[in-house]
Design an enzyme around this catalytic site. Sequence first.
Site, PDB file in Angstrom:
ATOM      1  N   HIS A 233       0.817  -1.204   0.000  1.00 45.36           N
ATOM      2  CA  HIS A 233       0.000   0.000   0.000  1.00 45.36           C
ATOM      3  C   HIS A 233       0.860   1.266   0.000  1.00 45.36           C
ATOM      4  O   HIS A 233       0.756   2.072  -0.924  1.00 45.36           O
ATOM      5  CB  HIS A 233      -1.056   0.053   1.106  1.00 45.36           C
ATOM      6  CG  HIS A 233      -1.694   1.395   1.086  1.00 45.36           C
ATOM      7  ND1 HIS A 233      -2.559   1.785   0.083  1.00 45.36           N
ATOM      8  CD2 HIS A 233      -1.480   2.486   1.823  1.00 45.36           C
ATOM      9  CE1 HIS A 233      -2.869   3.049   0.228  1.00 45.36           C
ATOM     10  NE2 HIS A 233      -2.218   3.511   1.280  1.00 45.36           N
ATOM     11  N   TYR A 237       2.179   5.577  -2.479  1.00 45.85           N
ATOM     12  CA  TYR A 237       2.533   6.965  -2.143  1.00 45.85           C
ATOM     13  C   TYR A 237       4.006   7.227  -2.403  1.00 45.85           C
ATOM     14  O   TYR A 237       4.393   8.378  -2.632  1.00 45.85           O
ATOM     15  CB  TYR A 237       2.110   7.309  -0.717  1.00 45.85           C
ATOM     16  CG  TYR A 237       0.626   7.137  -0.588  1.00 45.85           C
ATOM     17  CD1 TYR A 237      -0.231   8.035  -1.206  1.00 45.85           C
ATOM     18  CD2 TYR A 237       0.078   6.025   0.035  1.00 45.85           C
ATOM     19  CE1 TYR A 237      -1.601   7.840  -1.200  1.00 45.85           C
ATOM     20  CE2 TYR A 237      -1.289   5.822   0.056  1.00 45.85           C
ATOM     21  CZ  TYR A 237      -2.120   6.731  -0.569  1.00 45.85           C
ATOM     22  OH  TYR A 237      -3.476   6.525  -0.571  1.00 45.85           O
ATOM     23  N   HIS A 384      -8.383   1.295 -11.886  1.00 48.08           N
ATOM     24  CA  HIS A 384      -8.046   2.299 -10.849  1.00 48.08           C
ATOM     25  C   HIS A 384      -6.565   2.656 -10.895  1.00 48.08           C
ATOM     26  O   HIS A 384      -6.207   3.826 -10.908  1.00 48.08           O
ATOM     27  CB  HIS A 384      -8.429   1.727  -9.474  1.00 48.08           C
ATOM     28  CG  HIS A 384      -7.749   2.368  -8.303  1.00 48.08           C
ATOM     29  ND1 HIS A 384      -7.986   3.677  -7.928  1.00 48.08           N
ATOM     30  CD2 HIS A 384      -6.849   1.880  -7.409  1.00 48.08           C
ATOM     31  CE1 HIS A 384      -7.254   3.965  -6.847  1.00 48.08           C
ATOM     32  NE2 HIS A 384      -6.547   2.899  -6.522  1.00 48.08           N
ATOM     33  N   PHE A 385      -5.698   1.656 -10.973  1.00 46.47           N
ATOM     34  CA  PHE A 385      -4.303   2.057 -10.805  1.00 46.47           C
ATOM     35  C   PHE A 385      -3.626   2.510 -12.100  1.00 46.47           C
ATOM     36  O   PHE A 385      -2.543   3.066 -12.043  1.00 46.47           O
ATOM     37  CB  PHE A 385      -3.485   1.034 -10.011  1.00 46.47           C
ATOM     38  CG  PHE A 385      -3.307  -0.343 -10.579  1.00 46.47           C
ATOM     39  CD1 PHE A 385      -2.479  -0.569 -11.658  1.00 46.47           C
ATOM     40  CD2 PHE A 385      -3.916  -1.428  -9.968  1.00 46.47           C
ATOM     41  CE1 PHE A 385      -2.278  -1.846 -12.144  1.00 46.47           C
ATOM     42  CE2 PHE A 385      -3.730  -2.710 -10.449  1.00 46.47           C
ATOM     43  CZ  PHE A 385      -2.903  -2.921 -11.547  1.00 46.47           C
ATOM     44  N   HIS A 386      -4.302   2.338 -13.241  1.00 43.71           N
ATOM     45  CA  HIS A 386      -3.692   2.945 -14.433  1.00 43.71           C
ATOM     46  C   HIS A 386      -3.985   4.435 -14.539  1.00 43.71           C
ATOM     47  O   HIS A 386      -3.327   5.136 -15.302  1.00 43.71           O
ATOM     48  CB  HIS A 386      -4.118   2.200 -15.700  1.00 43.71           C
ATOM     49  CG  HIS A 386      -3.338   0.941 -15.876  1.00 43.71           C
ATOM     50  ND1 HIS A 386      -3.678  -0.219 -15.233  1.00 43.71           N
ATOM     51  CD2 HIS A 386      -2.195   0.672 -16.561  1.00 43.71           C
ATOM     52  CE1 HIS A 386      -2.795  -1.160 -15.529  1.00 43.71           C
ATOM     53  NE2 HIS A 386      -1.878  -0.646 -16.322  1.00 43.71           N
ATOM     54  N   ARG A 447      -9.556  -9.677 -13.254  1.00 40.53           N
ATOM     55  CA  ARG A 447      -8.244  -9.213 -13.670  1.00 40.53           C
ATOM     56  C   ARG A 447      -7.343 -10.435 -13.813  1.00 40.53           C
ATOM     57  O   ARG A 447      -7.710 -11.540 -13.392  1.00 40.53           O
ATOM     58  CB  ARG A 447      -7.673  -8.209 -12.657  1.00 40.53           C
ATOM     59  CG  ARG A 447      -7.392  -8.808 -11.291  1.00 40.53           C
ATOM     60  CD  ARG A 447      -6.897  -7.768 -10.276  1.00 40.53           C
ATOM     61  NE  ARG A 447      -5.494  -7.400 -10.509  1.00 40.53           N
ATOM     62  CZ  ARG A 447      -4.718  -6.837  -9.587  1.00 40.53           C
ATOM     63  NH1 ARG A 447      -5.198  -6.584  -8.369  1.00 40.53           N
ATOM     64  NH2 ARG A 447      -3.482  -6.513  -9.866  1.00 40.53           N
ATOM     65  N   ARG A 448      -6.154 -10.248 -14.358  1.00 41.81           N
ATOM     66  CA  ARG A 448      -5.152 -11.307 -14.469  1.00 41.81           C
ATOM     67  C   ARG A 448      -5.724 -12.571 -15.117  1.00 41.81           C
ATOM     68  O   ARG A 448      -5.509 -13.680 -14.632  1.00 41.81           O
ATOM     69  CB  ARG A 448      -4.611 -11.660 -13.090  1.00 41.81           C
ATOM     70  CG  ARG A 448      -3.868 -10.511 -12.443  1.00 41.81           C
ATOM     71  CD  ARG A 448      -3.385 -10.831 -11.066  1.00 41.81           C
ATOM     72  NE  ARG A 448      -2.272  -9.960 -10.711  1.00 41.81           N
ATOM     73  CZ  ARG A 448      -1.667  -9.962  -9.536  1.00 41.81           C
ATOM     74  NH1 ARG A 448      -2.066 -10.777  -8.592  1.00 41.81           N
ATOM     75  NH2 ARG A 448      -0.663  -9.168  -9.299  1.00 41.81           N
TER      76      ARG A 448
END
Length: 563
Positions: A233, A237, A384-386, A447-448
């Site tokens: 996580h 950041y 979300h993370f792209h 996913r995956r």
Amino acid sequence: MSVVIGAERDSAPAIAWAAQKRLMSLFLIGGFSALMIGAAIGPLQALNYADVNAYPFLRPVLQSYYEGLTIHGVLNAYVFTFFVTSGLLVYLPARELELEPNMPIWWTSFGLMTIGAVMLLYAMFDNSSSVLWTFYPPLKGSPYFYFGMTLLTLGSMVPLAAVMDLRTRWKRANPGKLTPLVTYMSAATLLMWLLAALGAAAELIVQLDPWSLGLTKHVDPIIGRTLFWWTGHPIVYFWLMPAYVSWYAFLPREAGGKLVSDPMARLTFALLLIFSMPVGTHHQLQDPGIAPVIKAIIAGLTLSVALPSLITAFTLGLSLEYAGRRRGGRGWIGWFTALPWKNPSVAAQVLAMITFIFGGAGGIVNGSFQLDNIVHNTTWIPGHFHITVGTAVTMTFMGLSFWMIPHLTGRALFSRKLALISIWLWFIGMSVFSLGMHWAGLFGVPRRAWVSELPHSEYMHVYGVAHFPLILVGVGGVILWGATAAFYVVFFGSLFGGKRNETPVHIPFTEFLAGPEGSRLAGILEYLWPITGLTFLVTLAAYLPVLIPFFQHQTFAPGWMVW
Ligand code: HAS
Ligand code: HEM
Ligand code: CU
């Protein structure tokens, strides 16, 4: 022109900066070369979801979808980000303070990470380690993978020593003064990473390295996962905070304005240092063996980690508005259109911020315990993370490279027009791609998953309901290929073929409307080590209740190689 800091500038012997610029360039080249390979593979995965299976034609290079996916995730998420960050967070503070960084320390970071990256490349391309970017045990790769990852991680922690050394030397010469902003932000980021990396470092050194060598026979998967997310996580950041350094410290000036508040920037970084750490369990909301009450507390804490980003949104929104109005923008929207959109560095970063609004909103959905049930392990999550790491961070680094390469090499940008095209294509491609991924995720598309390996009729039978969003995924991926190609022509074209600049390009250190002088908040936030100590205690409080039961009921799994 940079901000003038104390008497150091007059009294210090002039530093040539040539050696530092060379090493900073190597960090950029290392990082962006990794991204080049990673970003070339990404669209193949997007096409997979649109039912285009390119992998049978790629056999000489990639044996399976999962080999490619591992290379993509590892090169983009670790190698690219770690190289760029470990360069920036030493070079920028050194320039701000006008002090020479400790070069042997900085080279050590580069050396460790380079050896680590080469070992990872070897382990991934020989198809021995398709363990994906999370390398969850009991999937078992080769020792090269785990030792490579260990060296890469250790290398990324080393810059902390260089920054703390710079800060200490500066403080000695400037007693009683507050750490200048860029150095403060860099130190906070690297202190956070010191605590964060402990989880993966422990997982690798205690569990996975010996296991991969055959020194231990079994591994405990859930302890591995928990230690991974201790790091996994806050790593998001560690990706984001260097982008925030650019947004706070450079973008306001590049846009023609000033940062409205220096203390708010410090508060953001201190809060990110504290809140990033204890919330990793929100990646395990669907894992067994963790009490629901702990999950609920973590869900609450997760919402607190959005706070510093909301502070950032308002502080930077106002700073951009100030810049736009100074440039003659009027009315509700005029300030926004008045920003220097023709400057590819500004366009990249402002588009990155806009994308991040949606990335942040999706994060809040993920963090809400019940809603995560719906989206977990679906394509929603890569969606979300792209738009967070894959766009907000990546496009900010791309934008930063547009002024930094001319600054480092003395060569002009190869083509401003092509740079702008690459940015807009990335923005449009990622928007379409990510819309498709989020949307398909709501239909439960996992996913995956190598979905294109199924015969077409079966693909349609299982995923037909999500066919339109999955087409969007593929279309977005193809646009992103164009963006990547355009960007690398500019990147390498500028490095090796750019025209010699007549005038040197300076680092665009911003000025402030409200500086830190006299701010009680900034005074309190100066105590970075005690804040780090407190964060460590909070982290232990969050993790011991999760980990202790796992240690009391251990499982012993043999390794699996399923590819
Ligand atoms: Fe996340 C999963 C929650 C932020 C990356 N996240 C992931 C994974 C990755 C990732 C890689 O709680 C998947 C890992 C895997 O492989 O399984 N995430 C959050 C929350 C936030 C968040 C609450 N994530 C990020 C960032 C990332 C990142 C940043 C990378 C850099 N995420 C989760 C959760 C999961 C998760 C769950 C697990 C889900 C599952 O089930 O697996 C927050 O930090 C977000 C706060 C952000 C905001 C936005 C602020 C907006 C700004 C821009 C302002 C714009 C301006 C422009 C000024 C509140 C700062 C002005 C112009 C105008 C026109 C207005
Ligand atoms: C996974 C496409 C760029 C980081 C994926 C997936 C797709 C994809 C479709 C999901 C695959 C699956 O779940 O089966 C793309 C495209 C890109 C791109 C088209 C454009 C060039 C990036 C960038 C980053 C990134 C810039 C980070 C800096 C990741 C990570 C994963 C991933 C960490 C997860 C891998 C895993 O599940 O183990 N990408 N991507 N990608 N991508 Fe990207
Ligand atoms: Cu998270």
